[in-house]
Design an enzyme around this catalytic site. Structure first.
Site: not given
Ligand code: XMP
Length: 485
Positions: A476, A307, A404
């Protein structure tokens, strides 16, 4: 005027859990059952993310067999997503509601062809009113003339063992044991065929004793939908495919559109399907979605590994604090919460649950497994898989192109996506079977629970005391001053 909250936002790495006196003798004594939604409990509190590099039917089947659940992503045509749900629901049919049948006047050739086409070893013989007349198996026809009729070779109903449609699985097991048969047709008072139980399916059931199942013994399936108008049709197809949980999945869940979608789905389907909504990071967000009718709320704005929302938009709440705050509101509202994003190790699961989450959603840790969509690729001689944020540029571009084609929707200028992206594409190491990854995570969770003297998730929350840590203690906490082999 802008205000600044008078508390610090903490992430998983900012804290550790303080060990407590424990009477637990073995980690096996620990019960990891937790509530996923108002009505659904899971044997392990782990949910796979609704992302196109994480959860389709294969991952969802593994997740449910291990005792968790997978949320099938929505970035595909609705019909295809419904088929993915059906694959999960069919993976372990304890009662096959529409078993394969053939008429008594069909020929042996036709029976052989149908059996090999369906890849099954026997057919139930029924009349035009679906009344059971007998059974014909591969063994009955193997040396028979192709021109002979089914009714001449079948085992007639009078010589078969049958049961009523309401037979319990325990009774069915006893019938298989006693009569050494492989198929048990279920027949109602009028003699009509209502289903079939096979010994093979019962064996599969025994192989996954912790699996998440519905009342018919089928694996649980969840699927994501968005908030646009067309998503109501998507929800309809998913419910027709017997999805158990609809996850209204948007970046900013604390929005009028999301609340409205929760209300609409609730109004259409009542209690037929469980509704999860998110994501939020505040108490008001939890309260509003729960008031709209959500059966669980997903928490996490920007903690995910791919994210970039916090960088791009400057918005987010550190995940541990978000979970702790939201959990208070969730308790008041009587809904469970799902901590979504930022889980890098089993220790983060323990912290998230201790902070008040009921389950955790995982993307990255499952993206490198065999069960996630996509191929294994070689990068600098190491095996990897591709993992991408659903708001990353290529994920968004791919979606727009598909739309599309399907819906003749206007395509935004492709270059605009690089400005809108709130996620990245990444390589993650290939990690083998998802089931092994899950088992390791659950072992870590059990370990954490036993350090806190917690026999179940409720006790984990009750016994949890966090201590804030410094950057020095973070160093640590990981292996240090050694060369890890
Ligand atoms: P982890 O840390 O397990 O997180 O890889 C998975 C969660 O990330 C979110 N997600 C996104 N959040 N932009 C965001 O801000 C994105 O493009 C994106 N894609 C996924 C989502 O909640 C997922 O379950």
């Amino acid at each position: 005027m802008a205000e600044i909250l008078n508390y610090m936002g903490l992430s998983f790495d900012d804290v550790l859990l303080v060990p407590r006196r424990s009477s637990i003798r073995s980690r096996r004594e620990v019960d990891t059952r937790s509530r996923f939604t108002k009505r659904i409990w899971l044997n392990i509190p782990i949910v796979s993310a609704a992302m196109d590099t994480v959860t389709e039917s294969r991952m969802a089947i593994t997740m449910a067999r291990e005792g968790g659940i997978g949320v099938i992503h929505r970035f595909m045509p609705a019909q295809k997503q419904a088929e993915e749900v059906s694959k999960v629901k069919r993976a372990e049919n304890i009662v096959i509601e529409k078993p394969a049948t053939i008429g008594p006047e069909a020929t042996v050739r036709e029976a052989k062809d149908l059996m090999s086409f369906l890849g099954i070893s026997g057919l139930l013989v029924v009349d035009r009113e679906n009344r059971l007349l007998g059974i014909i198996t591969r063994r009955d026809v193997i040396f028979e003339d192709d021109g002979k009729l089914v009714k001449e070779c079948m085992t007639p109903k009078e010589s078969m063992i049958i049961a009523g449609p309401e037979v319990s699985l325990e009774d069915a097991k006893e019938v298989f044991r006693k009569h050494k048969i492989e198929k048990l047709p279920l027949v109602d008072e009028e003699g009509k065929l209502r289903g079939l139980i096979t010994s093979v399916d019962l064996v599969k059931r025994e192989a996954y004793p912790s699996a998440s199942r519905d009342s018919k013994g089928r694996l649980l399936a969840a699927a994501a939908i968005g908030v646009r108008e067309r998503e109501v049709e998507r929800a309809k197809l998913l419910v027709e495919a017997d999805v158990d949980v609809l996850v209204i999945d948007v970046a900013h869940g604390h929005s009028e559109m999301c609340m409205e979608m929760v209300r609409r789905i609730r109004k259409i389907y009542g209690d037929e399907v469980e509704i999860v909504a998110g994501n939020v990071a505040t108490q008001e967000g939890v309260e509003d979605l729960a008031s709209a009718g959500a059966d669980a709320v997903k928490v996490g704005i920007g903690p995910g590994s791919v994210c970039t929302t916090r960088l791009v938009a400057g918005v987010g709440v550190p995940q541990l604090t978000a979970v702790m705050k939201c959990a208070e509101a969730a308790e008041r509202m009587g809904v469970p919460i799902i901590a979504d994003g930022g889980i890098r190790e089993s220790g983060d699961i323990v912290k998230a649950l201790a902070a008040g989450a009921n389950t955790v959603m995982i993307g990255k840790l499952l993206a490198g497994t065999d069960e996630s969509p996509g191929a294994v690729v070689l990068k600098n001689g190491r095996r990897c898989k591709i993992y991408r944020g659903m708001a990353s540029m290529y994920a968004m571009l791919g979606r727009e192109f598909r739309l599309r084609e399907n819906e003749a929707e206007a395509l935004l200028d492709a270059s605009e996506y690089s400005y809108y992206a709130e996620g990245v594409e990444a390589y993650v190491p290939y990690t083998g079977s998802a089931s092994d990854v899950i088992k390791r995570l659950v072992a870590g969770l059990r370990s954490g629970m036993s350090y806190l003297g917690a026999r179940n998730i409720e006790e984990l929350k009750r016994n949890a005391v966090f201590i804030k840590v410094t950057a020095a203690s973070l160093r640590e906490s990981a292996p240090h001053d050694v060369e890890v082999v």
